[in-house]
Design an enzyme around this catalytic site. Structure first.
Site, PDB file in Angstrom:
ATOM      1  NE  ARG A 119      -3.894  -1.840   2.085  1.00 31.24           N
ATOM      2  CZ  ARG A 119      -3.845  -3.117   2.648  1.00 31.24           C
ATOM      3  NH1 ARG A 119      -2.590  -3.277   3.259  1.00 31.24           N
ATOM      4  NH2 ARG A 119      -4.534  -4.211   2.293  1.00 31.24           N
ATOM      5  CE  LYS A 141      -2.131  13.501 -14.691  1.00 33.83           C
ATOM      6  NZ  LYS A 141      -2.370  13.675 -16.230  1.00 33.83           N
ATOM      7  CD  GLU A 183       5.178  16.728 -23.399  1.00 28.05           C
ATOM      8  OE1 GLU A 183       4.482  17.759 -22.943  1.00 28.05           O
ATOM      9  OE2 GLU A 183       4.704  15.550 -23.458  1.00 28.05           O
ATOM     10  CE  LYS A 225       3.414  17.663 -14.503  1.00 26.66           C
ATOM     11  NZ  LYS A 225       3.648  16.324 -15.195  1.00 26.66           N
ATOM     12  CD  GLU A 235      -5.056  16.121 -16.104  1.00 26.27           C
ATOM     13  OE1 GLU A 235      -3.991  15.695 -15.708  1.00 26.27           O
ATOM     14  OE2 GLU A 235      -5.891  15.888 -17.041  1.00 26.27           O
ATOM     15  NE  ARG A 239      -1.171  17.144 -13.273  1.00 26.27           N
ATOM     16  CZ  ARG A 239      -0.455  16.083 -12.414  1.00 26.27           C
ATOM     17  NH1 ARG A 239      -0.688  16.010 -11.114  1.00 26.27           N
ATOM     18  NH2 ARG A 239       0.398  15.412 -12.924  1.00 26.27           N
ATOM     19  CG  ASN A 243      -4.351  17.353 -20.264  1.00 25.32           C
ATOM     20  OD1 ASN A 243      -3.640  16.759 -20.285  1.00 25.32           O
ATOM     21  ND2 ASN A 243      -5.435  17.466 -19.661  1.00 25.32           N
ATOM     22  CG  HIS A 246      -0.719  16.159 -24.275  1.00 26.78           C
ATOM     23  ND1 HIS A 246      -0.181  17.209 -24.262  1.00 26.78           N
ATOM     24  CD2 HIS A 246       0.094  15.080 -23.568  1.00 26.78           C
ATOM     25  CE1 HIS A 246       1.053  16.838 -23.746  1.00 26.78           C
ATOM     26  NE2 HIS A 246       1.166  15.725 -23.368  1.00 26.78           N
ATOM     27  CG  HIS A 250      -2.970  11.469 -25.572  1.00 27.48           C
ATOM     28  ND1 HIS A 250      -3.528  11.607 -24.646  1.00 27.48           N
ATOM     29  CD2 HIS A 250      -1.588  11.313 -25.419  1.00 27.48           C
ATOM     30  CE1 HIS A 250      -2.455  12.035 -23.731  1.00 27.48           C
ATOM     31  NE2 HIS A 250      -1.383  11.497 -24.064  1.00 27.48           N
ATOM     32  CG  HIS A 263       4.137  11.564 -25.117  1.00 28.68           C
ATOM     33  ND1 HIS A 263       2.759  11.456 -25.361  1.00 28.68           N
ATOM     34  CD2 HIS A 263       4.331  12.607 -24.515  1.00 28.68           C
ATOM     35  CE1 HIS A 263       2.236  12.459 -24.601  1.00 28.68           C
ATOM     36  NE2 HIS A 263       3.107  13.212 -24.001  1.00 28.68           N
TER      37      HIS A 263
HETATM   38  N1  LIG Z   1       3.571  10.583 -15.327  1.00 28.55           N
HETATM   39  C1  LIG Z   1       3.370  11.827 -16.154  1.00 28.55           C
HETATM   40  O1  LIG Z   1       2.938  12.671 -15.616  1.00 28.55           O
HETATM   41  C2  LIG Z   1       3.726  11.464 -17.600  1.00 28.55           C
HETATM   42  C3  LIG Z   1       4.109  12.736 -18.360  1.00 28.55           C
HETATM   43  C4  LIG Z   1       4.416  12.541 -19.698  1.00 28.55           C
HETATM   44  C5  LIG Z   1       4.757  11.526 -20.010  1.00 28.55           C
HETATM   45  N2  LIG Z   1       4.573  10.244 -19.384  1.00 28.55           N
HETATM   46  C6  LIG Z   1       4.757   8.915 -19.821  1.00 28.55           C
HETATM   47  O2  LIG Z   1       6.320   8.881 -20.104  1.00 28.55           O
HETATM   48  C7  LIG Z   1       6.662   7.912 -21.186  1.00 28.55           C
HETATM   49  C8  LIG Z   1       7.526   8.577 -22.076  1.00 28.55           C
HETATM   50  O3  LIG Z   1       8.647   8.682 -21.519  1.00 28.55           O
HETATM   51  P1  LIG Z   1      10.232   8.872 -22.198  1.00 28.55           P
HETATM   52  O4  LIG Z   1       9.889   9.674 -23.326  1.00 28.55           O
HETATM   53  O5  LIG Z   1      11.262   9.242 -21.053  1.00 28.55           O
HETATM   54  O6  LIG Z   1      10.404   7.543 -22.780  1.00 28.55           O
HETATM   55  P2  LIG Z   1      11.232   6.292 -22.459  1.00 28.55           P
HETATM   56  O7  LIG Z   1      11.259   5.897 -20.891  1.00 28.55           O
HETATM   57  O8  LIG Z   1      10.901   5.202 -23.018  1.00 28.55           O
HETATM   58  O9  LIG Z   1      12.771   6.497 -22.760  1.00 28.55           O
HETATM   59  C9  LIG Z   1      12.940   6.628 -24.054  1.00 28.55           C
HETATM   60  C10 LIG Z   1      14.262   5.755 -24.487  1.00 28.55           C
HETATM   61  O10 LIG Z   1      15.421   6.570 -24.030  1.00 28.55           O
HETATM   62  C11 LIG Z   1      16.315   5.620 -23.306  1.00 28.55           C
HETATM   63  N3  LIG Z   1      17.039   6.353 -22.087  1.00 28.55           N
HETATM   64  C12 LIG Z   1      16.610   6.742 -21.216  1.00 28.55           C
HETATM   65  N4  LIG Z   1      17.721   7.538 -20.246  1.00 28.55           N
HETATM   66  C13 LIG Z   1      18.435   7.729 -21.670  1.00 28.55           C
HETATM   67  C14 LIG Z   1      19.930   8.113 -21.225  1.00 28.55           C
HETATM   68  N5  LIG Z   1      20.258   9.164 -20.252  1.00 28.55           N
HETATM   69  N6  LIG Z   1      20.690   7.950 -22.309  1.00 28.55           N
HETATM   70  C15 LIG Z   1      20.674   7.233 -23.481  1.00 28.55           C
HETATM   71  N7  LIG Z   1      19.222   6.634 -23.523  1.00 28.55           N
HETATM   72  C16 LIG Z   1      18.143   6.718 -22.562  1.00 28.55           C
HETATM   73  C17 LIG Z   1      15.245   4.346 -22.737  1.00 28.55           C
HETATM   74  O11 LIG Z   1      16.070   3.280 -22.583  1.00 28.55           O
HETATM   75  C18 LIG Z   1      14.500   4.412 -23.877  1.00 28.55           C
HETATM   76  O12 LIG Z   1      14.856   3.655 -24.929  1.00 28.55           O
HETATM   77  C19 LIG Z   1       5.308   7.522 -21.731  1.00 28.55           C
HETATM   78  O13 LIG Z   1       4.881   6.253 -21.334  1.00 28.55           O
HETATM   79  C20 LIG Z   1       4.249   8.324 -21.119  1.00 28.55           C
HETATM   80  O14 LIG Z   1       2.988   7.791 -20.775  1.00 28.55           O
HETATM   81  C21 LIG Z   1       4.237  10.163 -18.020  1.00 28.55           C
HETATM   82 ZN   LIG Z   2       3.198  14.818 -22.682  1.00 31.23          ZN
END
Ligand SMILES: NC(=O)c1ccc[n+]([C@@H]2O[C@H](COP(=O)([O-])OP(=O)(O)OC[C@H]3O[C@@H](n4cnc5c(N)ncnc54)[C@H](O)[C@@H]3O)[C@@H](O)[C@H]2O)c1
Ligand SMILES: [Zn+2]
Length: 361
Positions: A119, A141, A183, A225, A235, A239, A243, A246, A250, A263
């Site tokens: 939990r 999130k 972003e 942020k 949200e 917040r 979006n 998005h 999306h 993304h």
């Molecule tokens: N929680 C939230 O508020 C929120 C907001 C925006 C996006 N997201 C989520 O985030 C995800 C996307 O995240 P992302 O764009 O970081 O993608 P990701 O986590 O898939 O990373 C992208 C690639 O970069 C590589 N990588 C990571 N750090 C590295 C580094 N320092 N050097 C070399 N390679 C590296 C990873 O291995 C991966 O192949 C999505 O699933 C999305 O839904 C969440």
């Molecule tokens: Zn985003």
């Protein structure tokens, strides 16, 4: 350079984002100062751990990290289950701290594991992509995808600390870096004309990963942020401006099954669609629409959209989480640094905007 500290204050938890080159080398000290439980576990991906793991190795006193694959297609409950299993086998109890070390996928997934294991155990995010540093690591999130849709399973679970070290971005592929920058443009366009101008003015230094230029844009993004999340943790109101871009973004990701675009790239298109919509109804000056389009174009080419039918994009938008009581809530830009949320966007307007951005008729 001294580390920058940015506070996040939500009803469920107050915590700080510590930002600076070399911040991860001081991670153990930060966790000690916060008196976070000493049984520490790191969740990372094989790639990130191979590239940067030695900088964190001391943190756990030799305990092996929990390594999970980090592609979007592994962001599911099976992978979370592997994290639970590793925690159970290591006898992790309530007095444990889970440190996520990776991009948004690792942060969301391992954050969800931390939120639900017994939990909830202490959580620290150490994001390693630009997108995760400016966006996903802040705000609580966490979650995973379901076969029927993205991010459908999740929780709000604020971390106890976020440590952002721009130096790890040295190894980030250029495409991933650009995806994060879109972003950052989003923050400029919704909330900060000065950030918007800075990206345009300093793009060479930013792409060159100049520590000062990079730290400035990351810090400003994190401040925005953090401010928005502090005002509206779950949200319900303000917040929602984050979006921006998005809704169409999306839809674009869903229609192409999360394979064609990063993304951030889909969000770049989403921002262009929203700007066309806004200027089409006279809510945004055409000069501002063009400034956004030019800034996005200046970062480099985006993967094409010309083969995607606008009807499919519209269809996907109807399944959006931002539907409230059957109406799509849409964030429109009204100037650089200002937005309005509307719920009266018609299909006709949307089609016209999609065509102007280059989608198939
Ligand atoms: N929680 C939230 O508020 C929120 C907001 C925006 C996006 N997201 C989520 O985030 C995800 C996307 O995240 P992302 O764009 O970081 O993608 P990701 O986590 O898939 O990373 C992208 C690639 O970069 C590589 N990588 C990571 N750090 C590295 C580094 N320092 N050097 C070399 N390679 C590296 C990873 O291995 C991966 O192949 C999505 O699933 C999305 O839904 C969440
Ligand atoms: Zn985003």
């Amino acid at each position: 350079m001294d580390p920058v500290r940015i506070d996040v204050t939500t009803p469920s938890r107050a915590y700080a984002v510590t930002l600076g080159d070399g911040a991860i080398d001081r991670l153990a000290r930060v966790l000690d100062a916060l008196r976070l439980p000493e049984q520490r576990f790191i969740v990372s991906s094989p790639l990130v751990w191979r590239l940067h793991g030695q900088r964190l190795a001391r943190l756990t006193g030799g305990t092996e990290p929990i390594l999970v694959p980090d592609g979007e297609r592994f962001k599911n409950l099976q992978t979370v289950s592997r994290v639970y299993e590793a925690l159970i086998r290591a006898n992790a109890d309530r007095a444990s701290t889970l440190v996520t070390f990776g991009g948004g996928v690792v942060g969301d997934m391992a954050g969800f594991a931390a939120a639900t294991y017994l939990r909830g155990i202490a959580l620290v995010h150490v994001p390693t992509t630009l997108l995760a540093q400016v966006d996903s690591a802040i705000g609580g999130k966490v979650g995973v995808n379901h076969a029927l849709g993205k991010n459908l399973i999740g929780a709000f679970y604020q971390p106890h600390a976020v440590i952002v070290d721009p130096s790890v971005l040295a190894t980030l592929p250029r495409r991933e870096f650009r995806a994060g920058l879109y972003e950052v443009i989003k923050y400029g366009m919704t909330s900060s004309p000065s950030l918007f101008d800075r990206i345009a003015r300093e793009s060479t230094a930013i792409f060159g990963k100049d520590p000062r230029a990079l730290t400035e844009v990351i810090a400003e993004s994190c401040r925005i942020k953090a401010g928005v999340v502090s005002a509206d943790e779950q949200e319900a109101g303000p917040r929602r401006i984050l979006n921006f871009g998005h809704t169409a973004g999306h839809a674009l990701e869903a229609v192409t099954k999360y394979r064609r675009y990063r993304h951030g790239e889909a969000v770049a298109y989403g921002m262009l669609v929203a700007a066309e919509l806004a200027s089409g109804r006279g809510a945004l000056a055409d000069l501002d629409r063009k400034a956004l389009a030019d800034l996005i174009a200046s970062l480099g080419p985006l993967p094409p959209v010309a083969d995607l039918a606008k009807a499919d994009i519209l269809d996907a938008m109807k399944h959006d989480k931002k539907m409230i009581a059957g109406r799509l809530h849409f964030v429109l830009p009204t100037a650089i640094g200002a937005t309005a949320i509307v719920d009266d966007v018609t299909e006709k307007e949307m089609k016209e905007a999609l065509i102007r951005v280059g989608f198939k008729k």
